[in-house]
Design a protein around this motif. Structure first.
Motif, PDB file in Angstrom:
ATOM      1  N   UNK A  67      -9.505 -15.829  22.712  1.00  0.00           N
ATOM      2  CA  UNK A  67      -9.547 -14.420  22.345  1.00  0.00           C
ATOM      3  C   UNK A  67     -10.992 -14.004  22.128  1.00  0.00           C
ATOM      4  N   UNK A  68     -11.251 -12.731  22.395  1.00  0.00           N
ATOM      5  CA  UNK A  68     -12.598 -12.240  22.169  1.00  0.00           C
ATOM      6  C   UNK A  68     -12.507 -10.899  21.448  1.00  0.00           C
ATOM      7  N   UNK A  69     -13.498 -10.599  20.625  1.00  0.00           N
ATOM      8  CA  UNK A  69     -13.462  -9.364  19.828  1.00  0.00           C
ATOM      9  C   UNK A  69     -13.700  -8.129  20.677  1.00  0.00           C
ATOM     10  N   UNK A  70     -12.919  -7.087  20.393  1.00  0.00           N
ATOM     11  CA  UNK A  70     -13.124  -5.807  21.064  1.00  0.00           C
ATOM     12  C   UNK A  70     -12.992  -4.706  20.018  1.00  0.00           C
ATOM     13  N   UNK A  71     -14.113  -4.279  19.485  1.00  0.00           N
ATOM     14  CA  UNK A  71     -14.118  -3.187  18.529  1.00  0.00           C
ATOM     15  C   UNK A  71     -13.340  -3.450  17.259  1.00  0.00           C
ATOM     16  N   UNK A  72     -13.492  -4.656  16.726  1.00  0.00           N
ATOM     17  CA  UNK A  72     -12.858  -4.977  15.451  1.00  0.00           C
ATOM     18  C   UNK A  72     -11.564  -5.751  15.598  1.00  0.00           C
ATOM     19  N   UNK A  73     -10.892  -5.550  16.714  1.00  0.00           N
ATOM     20  CA  UNK A  73      -9.694  -6.342  16.960  1.00  0.00           C
ATOM     21  C   UNK A  73      -9.989  -7.355  18.056  1.00  0.00           C
ATOM     22  N   UNK A  74      -9.006  -8.155  18.368  1.00  0.00           N
ATOM     23  CA  UNK A  74      -9.255  -9.148  19.398  1.00  0.00           C
ATOM     24  C   UNK A  74      -8.399  -8.880  20.626  1.00  0.00           C
ATOM     25  N   UNK A  75      -8.941  -9.283  21.736  1.00  0.00           N
ATOM     26  CA  UNK A  75      -8.172  -9.277  22.977  1.00  0.00           C
ATOM     27  C   UNK A  75      -7.788 -10.712  23.270  1.00  0.00           C
ATOM     28  N   UNK A  76      -6.490 -10.969  23.251  1.00  0.00           N
ATOM     29  CA  UNK A  76      -6.019 -12.334  23.448  1.00  0.00           C
ATOM     30  C   UNK A  76      -6.009 -12.666  24.932  1.00  0.00           C
ATOM     31  N   UNK A  77      -6.608 -13.800  25.251  1.00  0.00           N
ATOM     32  CA  UNK A  77      -6.689 -14.223  26.649  1.00  0.00           C
ATOM     33  C   UNK A  77      -5.884 -15.501  26.847  1.00  0.00           C
ATOM     34  N   UNK A  78      -4.848 -15.635  26.055  1.00  0.00           N
ATOM     35  CA  UNK A  78      -3.989 -16.806  26.152  1.00  0.00           C
ATOM     36  C   UNK A  78      -2.537 -16.326  26.009  1.00  0.00           C
ATOM     37  N   UNK A  79      -1.608 -17.236  26.180  1.00  0.00           N
ATOM     38  CA  UNK A  79      -0.199 -16.892  26.023  1.00  0.00           C
ATOM     39  C   UNK A  79       0.138 -16.659  24.544  1.00  0.00           C
ATOM     40  N   UNK A  80       0.664 -15.478  24.246  1.00  0.00           N
ATOM     41  CA  UNK A  80       1.077 -15.179  22.881  1.00  0.00           C
ATOM     42  C   UNK A  80       2.489 -15.718  22.674  1.00  0.00           C
ATOM     43  N   UNK A  81       2.633 -16.620  21.717  1.00  0.00           N
ATOM     44  CA  UNK A  81       3.935 -17.221  21.441  1.00  0.00           C
ATOM     45  C   UNK A  81       4.678 -16.441  20.376  1.00  0.00           C
ATOM     46  N   UNK A  82       3.919 -15.981  19.393  1.00  0.00           N
ATOM     47  CA  UNK A  82       4.576 -15.374  18.228  1.00  0.00           C
ATOM     48  C   UNK A  82       3.552 -14.560  17.448  1.00  0.00           C
ATOM     49  N   UNK A  83       3.974 -13.449  16.904  1.00  0.00           N
ATOM     50  CA  UNK A  83       3.124 -12.665  16.018  1.00  0.00           C
ATOM     51  C   UNK A  83       3.672 -12.818  14.603  1.00  0.00           C
ATOM     52  N   UNK A  84       2.826 -13.284  13.714  1.00  0.00           N
ATOM     53  CA  UNK A  84       3.255 -13.619  12.355  1.00  0.00           C
ATOM     54  C   UNK A  84       2.828 -12.524  11.392  1.00  0.00           C
TER      55      UNK A  84
END
Ligand code: ZN
Length: 60
Positions: free
Chosen positions: A42-59
């Motif tokens: 993941x890399x930061x984009x304006x305070x949040x991150x852009x995930x560059x991997x498979x998202x399994x779950x949001x906790x």
């Protein structure tokens, strides 16, 4: 396929290279790399991150 999910929550992702599962935080100021192989997950984009991997779950 949804490849980015801007969020301030914790996200469980799976490294597409080595399949390592890792928890990352949705807000980060620096690049997040896989702890096993070093691939950028993941890399930061304006305070949040852009995930560059498979998202399994949001906790919560
Ligand atoms: Zn990896």
């Amino acid at each position: 396929m949804q490849s980015s999910e801007p969020t301030s929550k914790f996200i469980k992702v799976r490294c597409p290279k080595c399949k390592n599962e890792q928890i990352v935080f949705g807000k980060a100021a620096s690049v997040i790399k896989c702890l096993v192989c070093g691939r950028v997950l993941a890399e930061p984009t304006g305070g949040k991150i852009k995930v560059k991997a498979r998202i399994l779950e949001v906790l919560d």
